[in-house]
Design a protein around this motif. Structure first.
Motif, PDB file in Angstrom:
ATOM      1  N   UNK A 165      33.285 -12.760  -6.369  1.00 14.55           N
ATOM      2  CA  UNK A 165      31.921 -12.607  -5.852  1.00 14.55           C
ATOM      3  C   UNK A 165      31.955 -11.997  -4.450  1.00 14.55           C
ATOM      4  N   UNK A 166      32.859 -12.507  -3.616  1.00  9.40           N
ATOM      5  CA  UNK A 166      32.968 -11.989  -2.253  1.00  9.40           C
ATOM      6  C   UNK A 166      33.390 -10.532  -2.242  1.00  9.40           C
ATOM      7  N   UNK A 176      23.700  -9.112  -4.843  1.00  8.10           N
ATOM      8  CA  UNK A 176      23.626  -7.691  -5.158  1.00  8.10           C
ATOM      9  C   UNK A 176      24.858  -7.170  -5.874  1.00  8.10           C
ATOM     10  N   UNK A 195      30.533  -8.203  -3.598  1.00  9.90           N
ATOM     11  CA  UNK A 195      29.409  -8.083  -2.680  1.00  9.90           C
ATOM     12  C   UNK A 195      29.766  -7.200  -1.495  1.00  9.90           C
ATOM     13  N   UNK A 196      30.956  -7.429  -0.934  1.00  9.20           N
ATOM     14  CA  UNK A 196      31.334  -6.653   0.241  1.00  9.20           C
ATOM     15  C   UNK A 196      31.624  -5.207  -0.126  1.00  9.20           C
ATOM     16  N   UNK A 232      29.971  -3.596  -2.386  1.00  9.07           N
ATOM     17  CA  UNK A 232      28.627  -3.008  -2.460  1.00  9.07           C
ATOM     18  C   UNK A 232      28.096  -2.741  -1.044  1.00  9.07           C
ATOM     19  N   UNK A 233      28.287  -3.721  -0.140  1.00  8.94           N
ATOM     20  CA  UNK A 233      27.791  -3.576   1.239  1.00  8.94           C
ATOM     21  C   UNK A 233      28.448  -2.417   1.974  1.00  8.94           C
ATOM     22  N   UNK A 234      29.738  -2.211   1.703  1.00  6.38           N
ATOM     23  CA  UNK A 234      30.442  -1.160   2.431  1.00  6.38           C
ATOM     24  C   UNK A 234      30.163   0.205   1.822  1.00  6.38           C
ATOM     25  N   UNK A 293      36.993 -12.631   3.383  1.00  6.15           N
ATOM     26  CA  UNK A 293      36.573 -11.383   4.006  1.00  6.15           C
ATOM     27  C   UNK A 293      37.428 -10.239   3.482  1.00  6.15           C
ATOM     28  N   UNK A 294      36.857  -9.418   2.617  1.00  6.20           N
ATOM     29  CA  UNK A 294      37.614  -8.351   1.976  1.00  6.20           C
ATOM     30  C   UNK A 294      37.388  -6.993   2.622  1.00  6.20           C
ATOM     31  N   UNK A 295      36.557  -6.943   3.674  1.00  3.81           N
ATOM     32  CA  UNK A 295      36.171  -5.616   4.170  1.00  3.81           C
ATOM     33  C   UNK A 295      37.376  -4.803   4.628  1.00  3.81           C
ATOM     34  N   UNK A 296      38.375  -5.465   5.245  1.00  3.29           N
ATOM     35  CA  UNK A 296      39.563  -4.728   5.676  1.00  3.29           C
ATOM     36  C   UNK A 296      40.388  -4.273   4.480  1.00  3.29           C
ATOM     37  N   UNK A 297      40.442  -5.113   3.456  1.00  4.37           N
ATOM     38  CA  UNK A 297      41.177  -4.752   2.240  1.00  4.37           C
ATOM     39  C   UNK A 297      40.511  -3.541   1.591  1.00  4.37           C
ATOM     40  N   UNK A 298      39.176  -3.557   1.561  1.00  2.28           N
ATOM     41  CA  UNK A 298      38.432  -2.444   0.966  1.00  2.28           C
ATOM     42  C   UNK A 298      38.704  -1.161   1.742  1.00  2.28           C
ATOM     43  N   UNK A 299      38.759  -1.275   3.086  1.00  7.00           N
ATOM     44  CA  UNK A 299      38.989  -0.085   3.906  1.00  7.00           C
ATOM     45  C   UNK A 299      40.382   0.486   3.686  1.00  7.00           C
TER      46      UNK A 299
END
Lengths: 415, 347
Positions: free
Chosen positions: A234-235, A266, A238-239, A241-243, A209-215
């Protein structure tokens, strides 16, 4: 009498189990250990590494120096202890005298340390590319024809700063020796050109789960440098792109490798146009590369184009076979003659001339690439530029390079 | 004497005032949590916690990740906690559900069909496991453990043979794609315009789904006849059987729901994150930790456990990535030391 006979039988059975050493000498086959990640997060990478090694053996017709090649496989899961366990099994139980592997950075350092305890066995790298496998405290019997992760970045930092115009870059990479080496290689050039790296994120290998890292990546950077491999890449992509991430990406060598470019989903949208550098380029039109791709594609399950793992295992296996051929499979005296031959090996690989330096680390051409969409919709690394004959110190005199210090989370730094 | 140790009657006798007191306390806590999330941050706080965006995102991601963990762990807690059946193949059920969901989605082109297929196929497999394996090993924990570990190893290799080692990503449908803007201001531009936090819509939907399923499960267990039978069967199966209920049928239903939820979570999780070999072990471990922290057999416990673990993972990842993994296990060790039966577990 009966007990005596039984004892004899036991002895015979015991001999049969420990016999590989003898059988090896008497037989007309030569055993080569092949160590790669056939389990865990880097399974796909390990499988392609094997395809590369088998391509080299296939080219030789399965024979070397008049003997038949017998491959004994060992599997690790990208953790150093699993790699050492597999190497011990190959060396101490199967009795191999030549071992090709491992695949991942920390594994390479661990196997190098193990190599020091087995002076009679010759270790040839698979695709592991941490700097300190050969640069600091090297082992006499560990050879790496496939260059290291810092070498793979040659040309990228300058290209990102000068041609792409990125002045500030944040990095996201896995937290172990190979990505340290890759970030080091990128920043060596990028910082020298005048770029700044205000934020570095190190994530545990196998993170999902990279969403927090991306934020947590600052909003004001011009680009994000990503050095993640396999499923991790890949994870992240994708995340990202999603964010709705909009900053352009710069790829580490294995982030835009065929093992990631062939993944479904995607992530393609954010990958096209990503610059990177590495030991291979998919659109290389040199005849030697094209011939290699054809040979590689004969392997079952092959990618549209060989990954850099297939390439690294191929180059290392090829070098081993050349040296074995030269000494006619003579591995006596702890493989002394073989090792001397190996140190002198210099050959034309599918990606240009490969030779070794004094630390037994490869010197080879590096390719600056950009992800583009092929005619049939597959993603490919388009060749931008070749950086010829990059050595481990990246062209810097060795004493100055050593003074830069060991690669780590905080070295180098230019925030 | 801690609150949990007080006899139930004591709470009920002066229930009203105590309940009001608690309500006030919770409101205060909620206000304290909400304040830093909605108010703009001073510079020093931004400096300590990287940025407001990073912090709030980590919290939001932790909560939504908890939703996913809850989906997996609620099936596990039903089977493990209520029926005392040690199913260490639960992670394999998650991964198999994800793969089946992926294949069906590819085949039909409809994501929702894939989700349904993941649930139904795994519910069926759950019934088969209950009938073929667990019914024969009733009450024999050690053999159940060994047999289910064996099943998980065989299943992992079979899945590797069928789907290979590459990473799959389930594509979510268009209407779940993209990001929504939340009424949370993360920064103010120099021209005074506020920058709002955006968050992937899909993750919010997963969280909502998890909450709905959690409430439904709790209602089913505590407010329906089937739930009563399940609880009775756990306490005294012989007596339940004697009163004319088919105990095997009841347990088969529980197993089907537990396994089906794992399969459902697989498809949902495979769309948010990704599907690859090794996920089975990861989610088995996550479920074990969640159930141990939350308390066996308790649906609210699984929710609390999932929340703690999800938040710990995300905050650890942002603020101390190298040692973040340890945080999860620190929570588990502390729980085991203070309340060995888990936060909501029955002593």
């Amino acid at each position: 009498m009966k007990i005596h006979r039984r004892a004899l039988l036991a002895l015979a059975v015991a001999t049969a189990f420990t016999a590989p050493g003898f059988a090896f000498a008497a037989d007309d086959t030569i055993k080569i250990g092949l160590l790669a990640t056939f389990e865990g997060p880097f399974t796909v990478l390990g499988e392609d590494g094997e395809r590369g090694a088998m391509t080299a053996i296939g080219e030789a017709g399965g024979m070397v120096g008049g003997k038949k090649i017998e491959i004994v496989k060992g599997s690790s899961d990208a953790s150093p202890d699993s790699a050492v366990r597999a190497a011990r099994k190959l060396v101490e139980q199967d009795g191999v005298k030549v071992l090709i592997g491992p695949l991942s950075g920390d594994e390479g350092i661990a196997v190098k340390d193990y190599a020091k305890t087995q002076p009679g066995v010759t270790f040839i790298n698979g695709s592991s590319a941490a700097q300190d496998t050969t640069f600091r405290d090297p082992a006499e019997n560990f050879f790496r024809f496939s260059t290291d992760g810092a070498q793979w970045m040659a040309g990228l930092g300058t290209y990102a700063y000068n041609d792409k115009g990125y002045k500030t870059v944040a990095t996201v990479a896995e937290d172990y020796s190979f990505p340290y080496t890759q970030v080091f290689g990128f920043m060596a050039e990028f910082c020298k050109a005048g770029g700044k790296v205000p934020s570095k994120s190190w994530v545990p290998i196998g993170n999902k789960d990279y969403s927090s890292v991306i934020a947590a990546i600052p909003d004001n950077v011009d680009a994000i440098y990503v050095a993640l491999g396999g499923a991790d890449a890949v994870n992240f992509l994708t995340q990202y792109q999603q964010s709705g991430g909009s900053a352009p990406l710069i790829g580490g060598s294995i982030t835009v490798d065929q093992t990631v470019l062939t993944a479904q989903g995607k992530l393609r949208d954010v990958l096209v146009g990503t610059p990177s550098a590495g030991p291979t380029a998919d659109t290389n039109d040199a005849p030697a590369w094209k011939a290699f791709v054809e040979e590689y594609k004969k392997q079952p399950g092959a990618f549209p184009s060989p990954s850099l793992f297939a390439h690294a295992y191929y180059v290392n296996t090829k070098a081993a076979l050349i040296a074995l051929d030269e000494v006619k499979d003579d591995l006596s005296d702890g493989g002394k003659a073989f090792r001397e031959a190996l140190a002198k090996v210099s050959f034309d690989s599918p990606t240009g001339k490969v030779s070794l330096d004094a630390n037994r680390n490869g010197i080879a051409d590096i390719f600056l690439t950009e992800v583009s969409e092929g005619a049939d919709g597959t993603l490919l690394n388009k060749l931008i530029k070749v950086v010829p004959q990059v050595n481990q110190t990246l062209g810097i005199p060795e004493d100055q390079f050593r003074a830069l210090g060991a690669v780590s989370r905080d070295n180098p730094s230019c925030s | 004497m801690s609150l949990a140790d007080q006899p139930k009657s004591a709470i009920e006798s002066n229930g009203l005032s105590r309940r009001q007191g608690f309500l006030l306390l919770w409101l205060l806590v909620a206000a304290l949590v909400a304040l830093p999330i909605f108010a703009p941050w001073p510079a020093w706080l931004n400096a300590v916690l990287i940025s407001k965006k990073a912090f709030v995102s980590a919290i939001m991601n932790g909560i939504t990740l908890a939703g996913l963990y809850f989906l997996v762990a609620s099936g596990f807690t039903l089977v493990f906690g209520l029926m005392r059946n040690v199913n260490l193949a639960h992670g394999s059920l998650y991964l198999l559900g994800a793969y089946i969901g992926y294949s069906v989605t590819q085949w039909t082109g409809y994501w929702l069909v894939g989700v349904a297929a993941g649930f139904l196929a795994l519910a069926l497999i759950g019934i088969l496991m209950q009938v073929i394996v667990f019914r024969r090993l009733e009450g024999d924990d050690l053999r159940q453990t060994l047999v289910t570990i064996g099943i998980s190893i065989v299943a992992a290799d079979l899945m590797l043979a069928v789907w290979g080692g590459q990473t799959y990503q389930l594509a979510t449908p268009e209407w779940l794609d993209g990001a929504v803007t939340l009424p949370i201001i993360t920064a103010t531009r120099s021209n005074g315009a506020a920058v709002f936090l955006t968050f992937p819509l899909y993750r919010l939907v997963v969280l909502a789904g998890a909450i709905v399923i959690g409430v439904a499960l709790w209602l089913m267990l505590n407010r329906t006849r089937v739930g009563m039978m399940i609880r009775a069967g756990v306490d005294d199966r012989a007596m339940l059987s004697a009163s004319g209920v088919n105990v095997h049928m009841v347990f088969a239903i529980v197993f089907a729901i537990g396994a089906g939820l794992a399969g459902f979570a697989g498809v949902v999780g495979g769309s948010a994150l990704s599907i690859a070999p090794g996920e089975d072990v990861r989610y088995l471990l996550a479920s074990l930790v969640v159930v141990i922290v939350g308390g066996m057999g308790s649906i609210p416990g699984a929710a609390i456990g999932a929340l703690l673990i999800g938040l710990a993972e995300q905050i650890g990842l942002v603020y101390f990535p190298t040692y973040g993994v340890v945080l999860t296990f620190v929570i588990m060790v502390v729980t085991l030391a203070i309340r060995p039966q888990g936060i909501m577990g029955r002593g």
